[in-house]
Every structure is written in C-alpha cells, then in structure tokens.
Design a protein around this motif. Structure first.
Motif, PDB file in Angstrom:
ATOM      1  N   UNK A  86      -7.537   2.655  12.359  1.00 45.52           N
ATOM      2  CA  UNK A  86      -6.859   2.520  11.070  1.00 45.52           C
ATOM      3  C   UNK A  86      -6.457   1.070  10.807  1.00 45.52           C
ATOM      4  N   UNK A  87      -5.654   0.482  11.692  1.00 48.15           N
ATOM      5  CA  UNK A  87      -5.101  -0.855  11.433  1.00 48.15           C
ATOM      6  C   UNK A  87      -6.170  -1.907  11.184  1.00 48.15           C
ATOM      7  N   UNK A  88      -7.270  -1.822  11.933  1.00 51.59           N
ATOM      8  CA  UNK A  88      -8.323  -2.824  11.805  1.00 51.59           C
ATOM      9  C   UNK A  88      -9.492  -2.348  10.955  1.00 51.59           C
ATOM     10  N   UNK A  89      -9.320  -1.215  10.281  1.00 54.06           N
ATOM     11  CA  UNK A  89     -10.364  -0.715   9.390  1.00 54.06           C
ATOM     12  C   UNK A  89     -10.511  -1.712   8.231  1.00 54.06           C
ATOM     13  N   UNK A  90     -11.729  -2.048   7.845  1.00 55.85           N
ATOM     14  CA  UNK A  90     -11.927  -3.046   6.781  1.00 55.85           C
ATOM     15  C   UNK A  90     -11.173  -2.735   5.488  1.00 55.85           C
ATOM     16  N   UNK A  91     -11.111  -1.473   5.091  1.00 50.87           N
ATOM     17  CA  UNK A  91     -10.391  -1.105   3.857  1.00 50.87           C
ATOM     18  C   UNK A  91      -8.896  -1.394   3.995  1.00 50.87           C
ATOM     19  N   UNK A  92      -8.333  -1.089   5.150  1.00 47.10           N
ATOM     20  CA  UNK A  92      -6.909  -1.331   5.389  1.00 47.10           C
ATOM     21  C   UNK A  92      -6.626  -2.820   5.409  1.00 47.10           C
ATOM     22  N   UNK A  93      -7.471  -3.583   6.081  1.00 49.24           N
ATOM     23  CA  UNK A  93      -7.287  -5.033   6.156  1.00 49.24           C
ATOM     24  C   UNK A  93      -7.446  -5.656   4.773  1.00 49.24           C
TER      25      UNK A  93
ATOM     26  N   UNK B 121       3.714  -1.904  14.148  1.00 51.41           N
ATOM     27  CA  UNK B 121       2.899  -1.876  12.949  1.00 51.41           C
ATOM     28  C   UNK B 121       3.666  -1.167  11.848  1.00 51.41           C
ATOM     29  N   UNK B 122       3.515  -1.649  10.624  1.00 53.55           N
ATOM     30  CA  UNK B 122       4.155  -1.065   9.453  1.00 53.55           C
ATOM     31  C   UNK B 122       3.058  -0.770   8.434  1.00 53.55           C
ATOM     32  N   UNK B 123       3.165   0.397   7.792  1.00 58.58           N
ATOM     33  CA  UNK B 123       2.141   0.860   6.857  1.00 58.58           C
ATOM     34  C   UNK B 123       2.770   1.143   5.499  1.00 58.58           C
ATOM     35  N   UNK B 124       2.055   0.785   4.432  1.00 60.02           N
ATOM     36  CA  UNK B 124       2.490   1.128   3.083  1.00 60.02           C
ATOM     37  C   UNK B 124       2.190   2.613   2.880  1.00 60.02           C
ATOM     38  N   UNK B 125       3.212   3.427   2.872  1.00 57.93           N
ATOM     39  CA  UNK B 125       3.048   4.885   2.916  1.00 57.93           C
ATOM     40  C   UNK B 125       2.178   5.425   1.784  1.00 57.93           C
ATOM     41  N   UNK B 126       2.488   5.087   0.571  1.00 59.87           N
ATOM     42  CA  UNK B 126       1.777   5.646  -0.584  1.00 59.87           C
ATOM     43  C   UNK B 126       0.285   5.323  -0.514  1.00 59.87           C
TER      44      UNK B 126
ATOM     45  N   UNK C  93      -2.885  -2.740   3.758  1.00 60.04           N
ATOM     46  CA  UNK C  93      -2.139  -1.491   3.835  1.00 60.04           C
ATOM     47  C   UNK C  93      -1.293  -1.403   5.098  1.00 60.04           C
ATOM     48  N   UNK C  94      -1.538  -2.298   6.052  1.00 57.30           N
ATOM     49  CA  UNK C  94      -0.785  -2.301   7.302  1.00 57.30           C
ATOM     50  C   UNK C  94      -0.581  -3.740   7.745  1.00 57.30           C
ATOM     51  N   UNK C  95       0.524  -3.968   8.423  1.00 59.81           N
ATOM     52  CA  UNK C  95       0.737  -5.296   8.996  1.00 59.81           C
ATOM     53  C   UNK C  95       1.546  -5.166  10.270  1.00 59.81           C
ATOM     54  N   UNK C  96       1.351  -6.123  11.132  1.00 58.85           N
ATOM     55  CA  UNK C  96       2.063  -6.151  12.405  1.00 58.85           C
ATOM     56  C   UNK C  96       3.331  -6.972  12.204  1.00 58.85           C
ATOM     57  N   UNK C  97       4.473  -6.324  12.390  1.00 55.55           N
ATOM     58  CA  UNK C  97       5.755  -6.999  12.176  1.00 55.55           C
ATOM     59  C   UNK C  97       6.175  -7.838  13.370  1.00 55.55           C
ATOM     60  N   UNK C  98       5.333  -7.874  14.395  1.00 53.02           N
ATOM     61  CA  UNK C  98       5.663  -8.605  15.613  1.00 53.02           C
ATOM     62  C   UNK C  98       6.054  -7.656  16.735  1.00 53.02           C
ATOM     63  N   UNK C  99       6.745  -6.591  16.387  1.00 52.69           N
ATOM     64  CA  UNK C  99       7.146  -5.609  17.394  1.00 52.69           C
ATOM     65  C   UNK C  99       6.498  -4.250  17.143  1.00 52.69           C
TER      66      UNK C  99
END
Length: 104
Positions: free
Chosen positions: A54-61, A73-78, A65-71
């Motif tokens: 998911x996180x590294x899926x081309x569509x997500x990148x 992963x955070x995802x835009x729910x909608x 839709x997701x980013x690493x906050x440092x500690x």
C-alpha cells in the motif's frame, strides 16, 4: 404550553457534532489513520505487508495518500478508502510485479 423549552439551534449543533464524530470514526471525512487502523482495514495484514503493498504503491505515492511521520505511517482516510475499494483485490500480488508487466 410546554413544560420543556428546546433550544433548536443547540439541538442542531449537537446533532452535527454527533454526525461528524460518527463519520470520522467510520473514516468517511477528514480524518487520518495510523498504521494500526490501516492494518485492520487490510484484514489484519502485517505492517510490513501494508508498507510493501500500500504505502509504496504508485497510486498512493502519486496522490500522496500516505506519508511517514518519522515514527509511524499516516494515511488520508477518505482517499485511502477509495484506493482500497479500487485496488484491494489486486494487492494480493505485489504491485512491483504488476509494474514490470506493464500494470499500475
């Protein structure tokens, strides 16, 4: 004559607040999910699986839709809900393999 006075504006305000909270809990409006929620949404898959599929899926990148906050992963729910609806059946096979075959 009524024994109770109802402040209709206050009732509407409270209803809106309850509806907003319910929609946020359901991930339907402006909320963010952390990895634990995303793992649940993906059927209990591991954090490693979610990162790879998911996180590294081309569509997500591409759509951020997701980013690493440092500690964590955070995802835009909608938006991630729409992504899962579109791509989840295909996530069983790693997107990297599909990319090599011309997919995604």
């Amino acid at each position: 004559m009524s024994l109770f006075q109802i402040n209709e504006e206050e009732v509407r305000r409270q209803q809106k607040e309850i509806i907003r909270e319910l929609l946020e809990e359901d991930g339907q409006i402006g909320s963010l999910w952390k990895m634990e929620r995303m793992r649940i949404e993906c059927g209990g898959k591991s954090a490693q699986w979610v990162r790879e599929h998911v996180c590294y899926h081309p569509h997500v990148v591409r759509n951020q839709l997701a980013f690493n906050s440092g500690t964590d992963w955070v995802f835009k729910a909608k938006e991630i809900i729409r992504f899962l609806d579109m791509y989840f059946p295909d996530l069983a096979t790693n997107w990297k393999n599909k990319k090599e075959l011309g997919g995604c």
